[in-house]
Design a protein around this motif. Structure first.
Motif, mmCIF file in Angstrom:
data_model
loop_
_atom_site.group_PDB
_atom_site.id
_atom_site.type_symbol
_atom_site.label_atom_id
_atom_site.label_comp_id
_atom_site.label_asym_id
_atom_site.label_seq_id
_atom_site.Cartn_x
_atom_site.Cartn_y
_atom_site.Cartn_z
ATOM 1 N N GLY A 1 -42.395 -12.594 -48.051
ATOM 2 C CA GLY A 1 -42.977 -12.975 -46.774
ATOM 3 C C GLY A 1 -42.719 -14.416 -46.392
ATOM 4 O O GLY A 1 -43.127 -14.867 -45.324
ATOM 5 N N TYR A 2 -42.039 -15.150 -47.258
ATOM 6 C CA TYR A 2 -41.732 -16.543 -46.917
ATOM 7 C C TYR A 2 -40.729 -16.622 -45.767
ATOM 8 O O TYR A 2 -40.679 -17.608 -45.048
ATOM 9 N N ASN A 3 -39.915 -15.545 -45.628
ATOM 10 C CA ASN A 3 -38.907 -15.461 -44.575
ATOM 11 C C ASN A 3 -37.763 -16.428 -44.853
ATOM 12 O O ASN A 3 -36.943 -16.184 -45.693
ATOM 13 N N SER A 4 -37.700 -17.557 -44.170
ATOM 14 C CA SER A 4 -36.664 -18.563 -44.413
ATOM 15 C C SER A 4 -37.283 -19.941 -44.231
ATOM 16 O O SER A 4 -38.484 -20.066 -43.991
ATOM 17 N N GLY A 5 -36.454 -20.976 -44.327
ATOM 18 C CA GLY A 5 -36.992 -22.332 -44.350
ATOM 19 C C GLY A 5 -37.812 -22.726 -43.145
ATOM 20 O O GLY A 5 -38.936 -23.226 -43.278
ATOM 21 N N THR A 6 -37.283 -22.517 -41.933
ATOM 22 C CA THR A 6 -37.987 -22.966 -40.731
ATOM 23 C C THR A 6 -39.300 -22.218 -40.511
ATOM 24 O O THR A 6 -40.338 -22.858 -40.260
ATOM 25 N N PRO A 7 -39.343 -20.870 -40.612
ATOM 26 C CA PRO A 7 -40.633 -20.188 -40.512
ATOM 27 C C PRO A 7 -41.608 -20.631 -41.598
ATOM 28 O O PRO A 7 -42.815 -20.726 -41.351
ATOM 29 N N TYR A 8 -41.088 -20.885 -42.805
ATOM 30 C CA TYR A 8 -41.969 -21.340 -43.883
ATOM 31 C C TYR A 8 -42.608 -22.671 -43.528
ATOM 32 O O TYR A 8 -43.821 -22.854 -43.686
ATOM 33 N N VAL A 9 -41.822 -23.612 -43.056
ATOM 34 C CA VAL A 9 -42.351 -24.933 -42.690
ATOM 35 C C VAL A 9 -43.389 -24.801 -41.583
ATOM 36 O O VAL A 9 -44.412 -25.492 -41.583
ATOM 37 N N LYS A 10 -43.155 -23.870 -40.641
ATOM 38 C CA LYS A 10 -44.049 -23.720 -39.495
ATOM 39 C C LYS A 10 -45.334 -22.975 -39.835
ATOM 40 O O LYS A 10 -46.418 -23.371 -39.405
ATOM 41 N N ASN A 11 -45.221 -21.868 -40.590
ATOM 42 C CA ASN A 11 -46.432 -21.065 -40.767
ATOM 43 C C ASN A 11 -46.531 -20.255 -42.058
ATOM 44 O O ASN A 11 -47.612 -20.140 -42.624
ATOM 45 N N THR A 12 -45.436 -19.677 -42.567
ATOM 46 C CA THR A 12 -45.584 -18.763 -43.703
ATOM 47 C C THR A 12 -45.873 -19.478 -45.017
ATOM 48 O O THR A 12 -46.105 -18.817 -46.036
ATOM 49 N N HIS A 13 -45.900 -20.816 -44.998
ATOM 50 C CA HIS A 13 -46.215 -21.558 -46.221
ATOM 51 C C HIS A 13 -47.614 -21.239 -46.737
ATOM 52 O O HIS A 13 -47.919 -21.514 -47.895
ATOM 53 N N VAL A 14 -48.474 -20.666 -45.873
ATOM 54 C CA VAL A 14 -49.837 -20.342 -46.328
ATOM 55 C C VAL A 14 -49.802 -19.336 -47.475
ATOM 56 O O VAL A 14 -50.723 -19.312 -48.309
ATOM 57 N N LEU A 15 -48.749 -18.502 -47.536
ATOM 58 C CA LEU A 15 -48.662 -17.522 -48.609
ATOM 59 C C LEU A 15 -48.463 -18.179 -49.971
ATOM 60 O O LEU A 15 -48.802 -17.600 -51.001
ATOM 61 N N ALA A 16 -47.893 -19.382 -49.973
ATOM 62 C CA ALA A 16 -47.632 -20.062 -51.243
ATOM 63 C C ALA A 16 -48.905 -20.597 -51.878
ATOM 64 O O ALA A 16 -48.863 -21.081 -53.012
ATOM 65 N N SER A 17 -50.011 -20.507 -51.154
ATOM 66 C CA SER A 17 -51.285 -20.945 -51.730
ATOM 67 C C SER A 17 -51.930 -19.848 -52.562
ATOM 68 O O SER A 17 -52.933 -20.075 -53.234
ATOM 69 N N VAL A 18 -51.352 -18.626 -52.500
ATOM 70 C CA VAL A 18 -51.875 -17.498 -53.276
ATOM 71 C C VAL A 18 -50.713 -16.863 -54.030
ATOM 72 O O VAL A 18 -49.554 -17.128 -53.753
ATOM 73 N N ALA A 19 -51.013 -16.030 -54.967
ATOM 74 C CA ALA A 19 -50.015 -15.341 -55.788
ATOM 75 C C ALA A 19 -49.178 -16.350 -56.576
ATOM 76 O O ALA A 19 -49.431 -17.551 -56.554
ATOM 77 N N GLN A 20 -48.162 -15.875 -57.268
ATOM 78 C CA GLN A 20 -47.376 -16.745 -58.155
ATOM 79 C C GLN A 20 -45.959 -17.002 -57.658
ATOM 80 O O GLN A 20 -45.222 -17.760 -58.275
ATOM 81 N N GLY A 21 -45.591 -16.393 -56.562
ATOM 82 C CA GLY A 21 -44.254 -16.640 -56.057
ATOM 83 C C GLY A 21 -43.942 -15.810 -54.839
ATOM 84 O O GLY A 21 -44.730 -14.951 -54.427
ATOM 85 N N GLY A 22 -42.767 -16.088 -54.256
ATOM 86 C CA GLY A 22 -42.389 -15.364 -53.057
ATOM 87 C C GLY A 22 -40.895 -15.394 -52.809
ATOM 88 O O GLY A 22 -40.151 -16.144 -53.443
ATOM 89 N N VAL A 23 -40.480 -14.553 -51.873
ATOM 90 C CA VAL A 23 -39.074 -14.373 -51.552
ATOM 91 C C VAL A 23 -38.733 -15.035 -50.227
ATOM 92 O O VAL A 23 -39.440 -14.854 -49.229
ATOM 93 N N PHE A 24 -37.647 -15.795 -50.226
ATOM 94 C CA PHE A 24 -37.015 -16.251 -48.992
ATOM 95 C C PHE A 24 -35.895 -15.250 -48.712
ATOM 96 O O PHE A 24 -34.767 -15.415 -49.167
ATOM 97 N N GLU A 25 -36.211 -14.202 -47.966
ATOM 98 C CA GLU A 25 -35.224 -13.145 -47.745
ATOM 99 C C GLU A 25 -34.095 -13.614 -46.831
ATOM 100 O O GLU A 25 -32.998 -13.037 -46.851
#
Length: 391
Positions: free
Chosen positions: A211-235
């Motif tokens: 759910g991290y998506n890619s760099g720009t979406p992560y910087v804008k909003n999906t970074h909230v997922l990194a506060s939970v779980a142990q990891g994620g995918v930049f698809e």
């Protein structure tokens, strides 16, 4: 697999210079431990898997430290662990959609299924139906699945379609039953984060989210997922799967992908970078993309970062481009800039990348060996080229 001939890099030998390391503040990749073996890779293996024997399972386990695979991998868990002790292996599983379970959900829990403003079920272009991650019953259902995975010997839990995935590939926007209005992105991210938290609390093995998506979406909003779980995918790591082969990332998108990898590393999470080439290309173009994205990834690689390159949609586990990455050891410093190019030193090598649109000569501060076997003290990189050099 046998690699195709790489595009030629113009290489110039010059006098050695002192390598000055200039930290880039929050954007600099952090140094990893000395036990880091250099370029850890991961594998996503879908329904067309060719892993049908213990020998093949062990072969992929020796290549990769993280594997997301179909249920068949459960048959070979002992073989995977024997070949690569400490391997992270999870069964592919959807977090916010149902497909095989759709009929059961529709019969027993129709309120779980989300609809758009026209009242139609949210069915994706790939056949999955969206469910409501806000519901306690959905969260408990997914938590019970995770418990069963842990009890079955899997060493991680994978949850697909998290983050902002509900806003891609579906007919319209899902309506939030609690408000009777379409979910906002903020509401949806809060709902999927809550789902991830519930699953993470239910098990002691890592929970990995796509759910991290890619760099720009992560910087804008999906970074909230990194506060939970142990990891994620930049698809969409450095590019989207269906982008044209000539569609190189903008400087903003390229820089944001590095920042995103930095952030996941700073949080102590696992970062699974996936670069997909699903639009074809010549051998030279595929090689350039692989070299460029792998070298770019290495500029920000942390101790829990993993890379995967998919040269085609049909690429299988036994023909991975990531089978034999060069061993360059742990990073010994942060990335630094030289003109439009960037470099980062490693214990047994050096990474150099030019994300710009014009050629750039990079001084290496020492003697290194190119992939073609030439000893050099500098390299000239063309636009959108990357190289991993060894000592």
């Amino acid at each position: 697999m046998t690699r195709h001939a790489r595009p030629t890099l113009t290489v110039l030998a010059v006098l050695s210079t002192v390598f000055a390391i200039v930290l880039l503040g929050a954007s600099s990749g952090s140094a990893a431990t000395t036990t880091d073996r250099g370029i850890p890779t991961w594998l996503f293996d879908g329904s067309a898997t060719v892993v049908t024997t213990a020998a093949r399972a062990q072969a992929v386990a020796k290549r990769h430290d993280v594997i997301i695979g179909v249920p068949r991998y459960g048959t070979f868990l002992k073989d995977l662990k024997a070949a690569n002790p400490g391997i992270t292996v999870a069964e592919y599983h959807k977090g916010t959609t149902v497909k095989g379970d759709f009929a059961w959900v529709q019969k027993n829990h129709p309120d779980w299924l989300l609809r758009n403003q026209s009242g139609n079920l949210m069915k994706s272009s790939w056949g999955g139906y969206l469910i409501n991650p806000s519901l306690p019953a959905v969260r408990q259902w997914q938590a019970e699945y995770a418990k069963a995975q842990q009890a079955g010997g899997w060493t991680a839990v994978y949850m697909d379609a998290m983050g902002s995935m509900a806003f891609y590939g579906f007919p319209g926007v899902p309506v939030n039953p609690a408000t009777k209005r379409p979910f906002t992105l903020t509401e949806w991210l809060a709902a999927t984060t809550g789902l991830a938290e519930a699953v993470d609390a239910a098990v002691s093995i890592p929970v990995l989210l796509n759910g991290y998506n890619s760099g720009t979406p992560y910087v804008k909003n999906t970074h909230v997922l990194a506060s939970v779980a142990q990891g994620g995918v930049f698809e969409g790591c450095f590019r989207d799967a269906t982008d044209r082969v000539t569609a190189w990332p903008s400087m903003t998108d390229w820089t944001n992908q590095l920042k995103a990898l930095d952030d996941v590393d700073a949080k102590g999470r696992m970062a699974l970078c996936m670069t997909k080439m699903w639009t074809g290309g010549t051998a030279a173009q595929l090689n350039q993309w692989n070299d460029f994205t792998l070298a770019s990834f290495m500029l920000a690689k942390g101790p829990k970062s993993y890379f995967m390159f998919m040269a085609s949609k049909s690429q299988d586990a036994m023909t991975s481009w990531n089978a034999s990455p060069p061993a360059i050891g742990a990073p010994t410093g942060a990335r630094t800039q030289q003109g439009s190019a960037w470099v980062r030193p490693f214990a047994s090598g050096m990474v150099a990348v030019n994300p710009g649109t014009a050629s750039e000569t990079v001084s290496l501060g020492g003697t290194y060996v190119t992939p073609a076997g030439r000893s050099v003290t500098s390299v000239t990189l063309g636009a959108h080229e990357g190289v991993i050099l060894t000592r």
